[in-house]
Design an enzyme around this catalytic site. Structure first.
Site, mmCIF file in Angstrom:
data_model
loop_
_atom_site.group_PDB
_atom_site.id
_atom_site.type_symbol
_atom_site.label_atom_id
_atom_site.label_comp_id
_atom_site.label_asym_id
_atom_site.label_seq_id
_atom_site.Cartn_x
_atom_site.Cartn_y
_atom_site.Cartn_z
ATOM 1 N N GLY A 37 0.809 -1.215 0.000
ATOM 2 C CA GLY A 37 0.000 0.000 0.000
ATOM 3 C C GLY A 37 0.841 1.263 0.000
ATOM 4 N N ASP A 38 1.952 1.230 0.738
ATOM 5 C CA ASP A 38 2.871 2.373 0.747
ATOM 6 C C ASP A 38 3.454 2.605 -0.643
ATOM 7 O OD1 ASP A 38 2.404 1.967 3.467
ATOM 8 O OD2 ASP A 38 4.254 0.809 3.692
#
Length: 303
Positions: free
Chosen positions: A248-249
């Protein structure tokens, strides 16, 4: 300039053990370690996209020194605030299944946080500040709101990659970008979201409530980008899930890299989704070469 904030970073210690036995002596077949924390991940991925950033946060002790040294060797700019106590160690035990044991981290005093907050007075209009990850237990629940307010006073843009109670108030911070996954999106509205179709009305609500851009990741089902003007869908490339940490980062980093390079919005979204997949299919964060390899497989369509 892009700044990333990791309030509770870690040294992530990844241990592979075959035939793991509870209560017995186990020997690792492979182990490695690297700096952990969502903001740090964003900075490291931005570097791989040749976009500069500065990593902020709290570090302490020998583990904090390890993080600073590691990032320095990757030619990343940092401005961490030193605190008493050791930066936490998070253990990722891979035995076929993945088990995580996360440390608590050092105590951050009111004085520590006040001094940290003063850094944001030097922001310039148009700067981007990424607030990512958990809030240490020694800081109040409205910590991100205080940082966001300090950013807004300098006309800087705020990106939110957060979860839990802080996420519930995310749209009040009027973020430039927020990135919940479909589970987190459902939690925000007290429902379960299991499909792209179910996610669409709730993603639109976040924009109506004040977010400028919203990316909702749907795991293997793709991702959605919401703006005031349109909703976009991107598929994800085919591959074997190897690493759920940092995917997600990586989406956030890829999207911001595209924005920094002044790519069209759809292309920035495509780069973000591809970056997330590259990390998911890798032992560590995805490389620029792997992102470019996967990029042709990702298509963006307007819904």
């Amino acid at each position: 300039m892009i700044y990333t904030v990791t309030l509770n970073p870690s040294v992530d210690y990844i241990v592979h053990v075959e035939d793991f036995t509870v209560g017995g002596l186990n020997r690792s077949s492979y182990d490695t370690k690297y700096p952990g924390g969502k903001g740090i991940n964003v900075s490291r991925l931005l570097k791989r996209h040749h976009v500069a950033s500065k990593a902020l946060g709290f570090v302490g002790g020998f583990t904090g020194e390890y993080i600073k040294t590691f990032l320095r060797e990757e030619n990343l700019e940092t401005a961490f605030s030193e605190v008493k106590g050791d930066t936490r160690i998070n253990v990722k035990l891979k035995t076929g299944d993945e088990t995580e044991i996360n440390g608590q981290g050092p105590t951050i005093s009111d004085e520590d946080f006040k001094a940290f907050l003063e850094q944001f007075q030097s922001l310039q209009e148009g700067d981007i500040v990424v607030l990512a990850g958990s809030i240490p237990s020694s800081l109040p629940h409205d910590t991100y709101e205080k940082i966001a307010e300090a950013c807004k006073q300098q006309n800087a843009r705020v990106v939110l990659d957060i979860s839990g109670e802080a996420l519930l108030k995310a749209t009040e911070m009027k973020p430039f970008l927020m990135k919940p996954n479909h589970h987190e999106l459902g939690e925000m509205f007290g429902t379960a979201i299991t499909s792209v179709e179910e996610a669409v009305p709730y993603g639109k609500k976040l924009v109506e409530q004040g977010a400028e851009h919203v990316i909702v990741s749907m795991a293997g089902d793709g991702a959605l980008l919401f703006t005031n003007e349109a909703v976009y869908f991107a598929n994800v490339p085919k591959g074997k899930l190897v690493n759920s940490v940092g995917a997600g980062d990586s989406v956030v980093a890829g999207f911001l890299a595209g924005i920094s390079k002044q790519l069209p919005l759809e292309e920035a979204f495509r780069l973000g989704v591809t970056s997330g997949s590259a990390t998911a299919f890798s032992e560590e964060l995805g490389t620029e070469e792997f992102v470019q390899q996967l990029l042709p497989e990702v298509k963006v369509t307007r819904l």
